[in-house]
Scaffold this motif. Structure first.
Motif, PDB file in Angstrom:
ATOM      1  N   CYS A   1       0.854  -1.192   0.000  1.00 13.48           N
ATOM      2  CA  CYS A   1       0.000   0.000   0.000  1.00 13.48           C
ATOM      3  C   CYS A   1       0.888   1.239   0.000  1.00 13.48           C
ATOM      4  O   CYS A   1       1.843   1.339   0.769  1.00 13.48           O
ATOM      5  CB  CYS A   1      -0.908  -0.007   1.223  1.00 13.48           C
ATOM      6  SG  CYS A   1      -1.936   1.467   1.367  1.00 13.48           S
TER       7      CYS A   1
ATOM      8  N   GLN B   1      -7.247  -7.242  -0.881  1.00 10.54           N
ATOM      9  CA  GLN B   1      -7.394  -6.032  -0.064  1.00 10.54           C
ATOM     10  C   GLN B   1      -7.209  -4.751  -0.880  1.00 10.54           C
ATOM     11  O   GLN B   1      -7.284  -3.653  -0.335  1.00 10.54           O
ATOM     12  CB  GLN B   1      -6.375  -6.050   1.080  1.00 10.54           C
ATOM     13  CG  GLN B   1      -6.573  -7.182   2.058  1.00 10.54           C
ATOM     14  CD  GLN B   1      -7.889  -7.031   2.809  1.00 10.54           C
ATOM     15  OE1 GLN B   1      -8.229  -5.957   3.265  1.00 10.54           O
ATOM     16  NE2 GLN B   1      -8.623  -8.118   2.915  1.00 10.54           N
TER      17      GLN B   1
ATOM     18  N   ALA C   1      -8.082  -1.669  -2.920  1.00 13.31           N
ATOM     19  CA  ALA C   1      -9.286  -0.853  -3.061  1.00 13.31           C
ATOM     20  C   ALA C   1      -9.177   0.080  -4.260  1.00 13.31           C
ATOM     21  O   ALA C   1     -10.140   0.258  -5.001  1.00 13.31           O
ATOM     22  CB  ALA C   1      -9.532  -0.052  -1.792  1.00 13.31           C
ATOM     23  N   GLU C   2      -8.019   0.721  -4.438  1.00 10.15           N
ATOM     24  CA  GLU C   2      -7.845   1.683  -5.523  1.00 10.15           C
ATOM     25  C   GLU C   2      -6.498   1.468  -6.197  1.00 10.15           C
ATOM     26  O   GLU C   2      -5.528   1.074  -5.566  1.00 10.15           O
ATOM     27  CB  GLU C   2      -7.877   3.116  -4.986  1.00 10.15           C
ATOM     28  CG  GLU C   2      -9.181   3.528  -4.380  1.00 10.15           C
ATOM     29  CD  GLU C   2      -9.119   4.946  -3.832  1.00 10.15           C
ATOM     30  OE1 GLU C   2      -8.225   5.720  -4.249  1.00 10.15           O
ATOM     31  OE2 GLU C   2      -9.967   5.272  -2.993  1.00 10.15           O
TER      32      GLU C   2
ATOM     33  N   CYS D   1      -4.783   0.199  -0.123  1.00  8.68           N
ATOM     34  CA  CYS D   1      -5.525  -0.903   0.488  1.00  8.68           C
ATOM     35  C   CYS D   1      -6.900  -0.439   0.953  1.00  8.68           C
ATOM     36  O   CYS D   1      -7.189   0.761   0.996  1.00  8.68           O
ATOM     37  CB  CYS D   1      -4.741  -1.493   1.670  1.00  8.68           C
ATOM     38  SG  CYS D   1      -4.607  -0.424   3.088  1.00  8.68           S
ATOM     39  N   ARG D   2      -7.761  -1.365   1.313  1.00  5.98           N
ATOM     40  CA  ARG D   2      -9.126  -1.039   1.758  1.00  5.98           C
ATOM     41  C   ARG D   2      -9.120  -0.209   3.038  1.00  5.98           C
ATOM     42  O   ARG D   2      -9.959   0.659   3.214  1.00  5.98           O
ATOM     43  CB  ARG D   2      -9.924  -2.322   1.995  1.00  5.98           C
ATOM     44  CG  ARG D   2     -10.294  -3.035   0.744  1.00  5.98           C
ATOM     45  CD  ARG D   2     -11.132  -4.239   1.046  1.00  5.98           C
ATOM     46  NE  ARG D   2     -11.449  -4.983  -0.164  1.00  5.98           N
ATOM     47  CZ  ARG D   2     -12.123  -6.104  -0.182  1.00  5.98           C
ATOM     48  NH1 ARG D   2     -12.528  -6.650   0.949  1.00  5.98           N
ATOM     49  NH2 ARG D   2     -12.379  -6.703  -1.316  1.00  5.98           N
ATOM     50  N   ASP D   3      -8.198  -0.487   3.945  1.00  3.48           N
ATOM     51  CA  ASP D   3      -8.148   0.253   5.211  1.00  3.48           C
ATOM     52  C   ASP D   3      -7.841   1.726   4.991  1.00  3.48           C
ATOM     53  O   ASP D   3      -8.389   2.588   5.653  1.00  3.48           O
ATOM     54  CB  ASP D   3      -7.109  -0.353   6.158  1.00  3.48           C
ATOM     55  CG  ASP D   3      -7.475  -1.754   6.600  1.00  3.48           C
ATOM     56  OD1 ASP D   3      -8.688  -2.069   6.624  1.00  3.48           O
ATOM     57  OD2 ASP D   3      -6.559  -2.529   6.912  1.00  3.48           O
ATOM     58  N   CYS D   4      -6.951   2.021   4.075  1.00  2.78           N
ATOM     59  CA  CYS D   4      -6.555   3.411   3.833  1.00  2.78           C
ATOM     60  C   CYS D   4      -7.513   4.144   2.907  1.00  2.78           C
ATOM     61  O   CYS D   4      -7.535   5.368   2.880  1.00  2.78           O
ATOM     62  CB  CYS D   4      -5.149   3.462   3.254  1.00  2.78           C
ATOM     63  SG  CYS D   4      -3.889   2.859   4.395  1.00  2.78           S
ATOM     64  N   ALA D   5      -8.302   3.423   2.133  1.00  2.00           N
ATOM     65  CA  ALA D   5      -9.206   4.051   1.187  1.00  2.00           C
ATOM     66  C   ALA D   5     -10.384   4.728   1.874  1.00  2.00           C
ATOM     67  O   ALA D   5     -10.985   5.643   1.325  1.00  2.00           O
ATOM     68  CB  ALA D   5      -9.715   3.019   0.183  1.00  2.00           C
ATOM     69  N   TYR D   6     -10.711   4.342   3.075  1.00  2.59           N
ATOM     70  CA  TYR D   6     -11.892   4.898   3.750  1.00  2.59           C
ATOM     71  C   TYR D   6     -11.522   5.921   4.766  1.00  2.59           C
ATOM     72  O   TYR D   6     -10.595   6.101   5.306  1.00  2.59           O
ATOM     73  CB  TYR D   6     -12.702   3.785   4.410  1.00  2.59           C
ATOM     74  CG  TYR D   6     -13.170   2.758   3.404  1.00  2.59           C
ATOM     75  CD1 TYR D   6     -14.163   3.087   2.500  1.00  2.59           C
ATOM     76  CD2 TYR D   6     -12.600   1.503   3.344  1.00  2.59           C
ATOM     77  CE1 TYR D   6     -14.591   2.151   1.583  1.00  2.59           C
ATOM     78  CE2 TYR D   6     -13.025   0.559   2.423  1.00  2.59           C
ATOM     79  CZ  TYR D   6     -14.027   0.907   1.540  1.00  2.59           C
ATOM     80  OH  TYR D   6     -14.438   0.005   0.627  1.00  2.59           O
TER      81      TYR D   6
END
Length: 99
Positions: A72, A83, A85-86, A94-99
């Protein structure tokens, strides 16, 4: 602390009649034994046993990234492709940082 059992005891009414000045004086007496100490200065003076690591060497084995993993570009952790996301150019998030 020794207790004198022969001394006359105060009733609840007498105890509630203690003046504010007496209570403040008692509180001041209790706090007078405390010493103001800078926590940072006190922490610097502590020396932990075995804390000198100047002679130690760090040995790390680097494992190559697998084909189904990515790093990431926000948190710099290695995640599984599930995992992801973008993907913006060469930036993988990653998904955790995308939100």
């Amino acid at each position: 602390m020794a207790t004198d059992y022969d001394a006359p005891r105060k009733t609840e009414e007498e105890q509630s009649e203690d003046s504010i000045e007496e209570l403040k004086a008692r509180r001041h007496e209790k706090n007078s034994g405390k010493v103001d100490e800078d926590e940072v200065e006190a922490a610097e003076s502590f020396e932990l046993p075995g804390a000198d690591l100047s002679h130690e060497e760090l040995a790390v084995q680097v494992v190559p990234r697998k084909s189904d993993e990515f790093t990431c570009s926000s948190c710099f952790l290695v995640h599984h492709r599930s995992q992801l996301a973008e993907e913006k150019g060469d930036r993988l998030i990653c998904r955790d940082c995308a939100y």
